[in-house]
Enzyme design. Structure first.
Site, PDB file in Angstrom:
ATOM      1  N   GLU A  11      16.166 -67.609 120.201  1.00  0.00           N
ATOM      2  CA  GLU A  11      17.834 -68.356 120.324  1.00  0.00           C
ATOM      3  C   GLU A  11      18.109 -67.691 121.363  1.00  0.00           C
ATOM      4  O   GLU A  11      19.192 -67.915 122.489  1.00  0.00           O
ATOM      5  CB  GLU A  11      18.366 -68.141 119.368  1.00  0.00           C
ATOM      6  CG  GLU A  11      18.206 -70.212 118.115  1.00  0.00           C
ATOM      7  CD  GLU A  11      17.359 -69.437 117.584  1.00  0.00           C
ATOM      8  OE1 GLU A  11      16.771 -68.289 117.157  1.00  0.00           O
ATOM      9  OE2 GLU A  11      16.626 -70.112 116.960  1.00  0.00           O
TER      10      GLU A  11
ATOM     11  N   HIS B  89      23.673 -75.428 108.101  1.00  0.00           N
ATOM     12  CA  HIS B  89      23.324 -76.234 109.138  1.00  0.00           C
ATOM     13  C   HIS B  89      24.418 -76.825 108.777  1.00  0.00           C
ATOM     14  O   HIS B  89      24.965 -78.015 109.706  1.00  0.00           O
ATOM     15  CB  HIS B  89      22.694 -77.849 107.882  1.00  0.00           C
ATOM     16  CG  HIS B  89      20.903 -76.865 107.973  1.00  0.00           C
ATOM     17  ND1 HIS B  89      20.861 -75.938 108.002  1.00  0.00           N
ATOM     18  CD2 HIS B  89      20.145 -76.949 109.242  1.00  0.00           C
ATOM     19  CE1 HIS B  89      19.294 -76.021 107.684  1.00  0.00           C
ATOM     20  NE2 HIS B  89      18.291 -76.110 108.629  1.00  0.00           N
TER      21      HIS B  89
END
Ligand SMILES: Cc1ncc(C[n+]2csc(CCOP(=O)(O)OP(=O)(O)O)c2C)c(N)n1
Ligand SMILES: [Mg+2]
Lengths: 360, 387
Positions: free
Chosen positions: A86, A155
């Site tokens: 990322e 999540h």
């Protein structure tokens, strides 16, 4: 000239069939995800410098399919997969933006954007400032966020507060299909970096929206600006529910229930957390005299706290009751079986409405 | 690009040199070193070169150009340290001892090529062409980098370690997508190779086959921590093979070897052969910054030992012996360096003309309502102060 016949129904002309298909299309509800997907595609068409990349966004079309079909249509140079990293994705986007591109990058989930935080806080947010305006970073970081979908741990975070706290970033979050399209187009066209939060529970929600008309209006610069503009999602007179993203639908549900009891709630959808629209929010609160701020994120030191502070600083003399908050508890997100106890619900909002000192 | 395709590319490159892909990616057994500390040219069989790891000597004109930049760099380092002592500069991380690395990193680049420096790399930035006072802007305590990165194709000096390597990858990637000829040199220190962005940048550059040269100045310390506590790798250059790129070690106080290696690296990258990792062995002769006390973590004898390997005296001796450096040339070079030093003295001795009102101007492309309000508050304060 002989009219070609439609292959589907040889009894009607192709033109008639197209018109019928289009009419059917116009009546087809559109999902939030499709609106985002269309905004990405239309941006790729409108501007050669737009590039899309991230994890699984190419062949697969993203784990939520928001980039579905883009690589096939525009080629792997415009939409491609990167290695799984990322910070690498954000850092490379910074360099590409320095060198004339408009990267639109996807973080696969809210909590998986954290490895990139140094790039975001130290460079994405500061590059314009530390170069005295010489380098701008027109880039969009898309983050699927928040809960309510039964996701497992890591999540479901509502991480907007970290980014909203960082000067130099803009933070947008749409709550309806029309805004999904318009706000993403605006984010991509912005000369400032935008962190674009997509409430993942809305990806499959549907509304009757004519995307083609929206696109025509946007391209003709006829659409109303969304940056820095809150939206009155429901007009009301008795109290204001101030909210954004995934909580707008919950607030609207609460307002509907309250209406049955004769309380008329106004719902303000913030849309653009940064820059923040003090005017729309405060005009509503001054009118109603009561306010509740609703957000999924943990309440301590949050966007909701900031909104409460701003409202009381500006609307104190119009307030009939303290400004309340309905937010997630100050606990790690309890995914997935217990999330319903954590998330602001219509009932919890109505309980708060009851506390707005109506007797006074 | 698939993994097979990436490795296939390396196989193609290695074939050009008639060696195996592994021998191409692994650094030569010894570091590349062309000049002895006394300035004499080492015999060819002692230069550390091997088949596929050969580096043609730079031309005399090129060496003279590099030497002039080296002298200027040394002068600037010492001038800045003096300005810090006099309180005219806030902080300065001197690259005294590392100037040969800095000069080579910038001089190897062409007009369309970019440099991504760190806080230590002022001499590289200067050599890239940025005006002296602009280079030192942030060190005098101002809030911005002081130069236009696009005009010089030189990024702002980066302090968050190795974050800039990814930006270098992005600049190269954008250029590649547009079919432009742009090579990028991305700099970092030995300690910084432990950071995650170092890994991510090298991996991205290799996977996308981008023309980026990662140039590591191994000056043996990260503030106080020696390299042995950063890495257990055989050398930092050996890390290249794990990414599918070539690595090489070079004597970082040998300007001739540096120029030879960097020139070849840039050519290789420009020809589409992908990224490279170059590790330069050098030494930080002074403390980390003026705020650091290096007596706490290293022996003075160790520092003294490196004086004999100084890059400036070494290059000077070679050029004099080769009859290239005449007395006239020497004094011209010294005078040019003095011009820069004087510009810095004059500039730093004037108070910075900063306007606190400007702090709100470049946060966004258009000032938000909130920042306009906050700016007005500050302006009001300033007005009352003046009144
Ligand atoms: C991400 C990050 N962590 C820590 C620091 C503080 N810091 C500044 S320089 C430095 C040492 C870096 O050593 P090295 O990479 O060897 O470069 P050198 O200073 O020796 O040139 C440290 C720890 C920083 N700037 N950035
Ligand atoms: Mg070091």
């Amino acid at each position: 000239m002989t009219a070609t016949t439609s292959r589907v129904n040889p009894n009607v002309s192709a033109a008639t069939a197209r018109a019928a298909a289009k009419a059917a299309n116009e009546n087809q509800p559109v999902t939030f995800g499709k609106a985002l997907n269309t905004a990405l595609a239309d941006s790729l068409v409108a501007d050669d410098s737009v590039v899309i990349f991230g994890e699984d966004v190419g062949t697969l079309g993203g784990v939520f399919r928001i980039t579905d079909g883009l690589t096939a249509r525009f080629g792997p140079e415009r939409c491609f997969d990167t290695p799984l990293a990322e910070s690498g994705i954000v850092g490379m986007a910074v360099g590409m933006a320095i060198n004339g591109m408009r990267p639109v990058i996807e973080m696969q989930f809210d909590a998986f954007a954290y490895p990139a935080f140094e790039q975001v806080a130290s460079h994405v947010a500061k590059m314009r400032n530390r170069t005295q305006g010489k380098l701008s970073l027109p880039m969009v970081i898309r983050i699927p966020y928040a809960g309510g979908v039964g996701g497992v741990e890591h999540h479901c975070d509502s991480s907007e507060g970290y980014y909203a706290h960082t000067p130099g970033l803009k933070v947008f979050t749409p709550s309806c299909v029309e805004d999904a399209y318009l706000m993403l187009r605006e984010a991509i066209d912005s000369d400032d970096p935008v962190v674009f939060f997509e409430p993942k529970k809305l990806y499959w929600s549907k509304e009757q929206v004519d995307l083609e008309q929206l696109a025509r209006d946007y391209d003709a610069k006829k659409s109303a600006k969304t940056e820095g503009q809150a939206r009155i999602a429901r007009a009301g007179s008795d109290a204001t529910l101030i909210t954004y993203g995934p909580s707008v639908s919950t607030a609207l549900e609460a307002a509907k229930l309250a209406a049955e009891e004769g309380i008329n709630l106004e719902v303000v959808d913030v849309r653009s957390i940064v820059p923040f629209d003090d005017d729309t929010v405060c005009t509503s609160v001054r009118k109603t005299g009561r306010a509740i701020v609703i957000a999924e994120a943990q309440g301590f030191a949050s966007v909701a706290s900031e909104i409460v502070a701003r409202v009381q600083e500006r609307c104190f003399h119009s307030l009939a009751a303290p400004v309340l908050r309905v937010t997630g508890f100050d606990i790690p997100y309890p995914a997935p079986t217990l999330e319903k106890f954590h998330l602001p619900s219509a009932e919890r909002i109505l309980d708060a409405v009851d506390q707005l000192q109506w007797e006074a | 690009m698939s993994a097979e395709a990436t490795f296939g590319r390396i196989s193609e490159v290695s074939k050009k040199f008639g060696i195996t892909p592994e021998d191409y990616m692994l650094p030569a057994r010894h570091m590349i070193n062309l000049l002895n500390p006394d300035g004499s040219l080492r015999p060819e069989n002692e230069q550390g070169t091997e088949p596929g790891h050969e580096y043609p000597l730079p031309s005399p004109a090129r060496l003279m150009e590099a030497y002039a930049a080296l002298v200027k760099g040394r002068r600037v380092n010492d001038q800045n340290s003096a300005l810090v002592r006099q309180g005219r500069m806030a902080v300065y991380p001197s690259s005294h001892g590392q100037e040969a690395c800095q000069v080579a990193a910038a001089l190897c680049l062409g007009e369309n090529d970019w440099l991504f420096p760190t806080y230590r790399d002022t001499v590289a930035v200067l050599t890239k062409g940025v005006a002296p006072m602009e280079v030192m802007t942030s060190f005098r305590g101002e809030w911005h980098c002081g130069y236009d990165p696009k005009a010089y194709k030189c990024a702002p000096m980066s302090t968050p370690l190795t974050t800039q390597l990814l930006h270098a990858v992005g600049v190269a990637h954008a250029a590649k997508l547009r079919g432009e000829d742009t090579v990028v040199v991305a700099m970092c220190g030995d300690g910084a190779t432990s950071e995650g962005d170092f890994h991510e940048a090298l991996n991205f550059a290799a996977v996308f086959n981008l023309p980026v040269i990662f140039f590591v100045q191994n000056n043996k310390y990260a503030i106080s921590v020696p390299l042995s506590q950063q890495s257990a790798a055989p050398s930092l250059a050996h890390k290249a093979v794990g990414y599918g790129m070539a690595g090489e070690r070079v004597d970082g106080n040998d300007l001739m070897a540096l120029m030879a290696i960097m020139t070849r690296a840039v050519r290789m990258a420009r020809e589409g052969n992908g990224p490279l990792l170059i590790e330069a062995h050098t030494y930080r002769m002074q403390a980390h910054t003026n705020a650091d006390d290096d007596k706490r973590y290293r022996e003075d004898s160790e520092v003294q030992g490196w004086i004999a390997k100084d890059p400036v005296t070494r290059m000077k001796a070679y050029l004099e012996d080769a009859g290239l450096l005449t007395d006239a040339a020497l004094s011209t070079i010294a005078e040019d360096a003095e011009v820069v030093a004087k510009a810095l003295r004059d500039g730093m001795n004037q108070d910075a003309n900063t306007d606190p009102r400007e702090l709100f101007e470049h946060v966004y492309s258009v000032k938000s309502t909130q920042l306009t309000e906050q700016q007005a508050l500050l302006v009001d304060e300033l007005d009352r102060e003046e009144a």
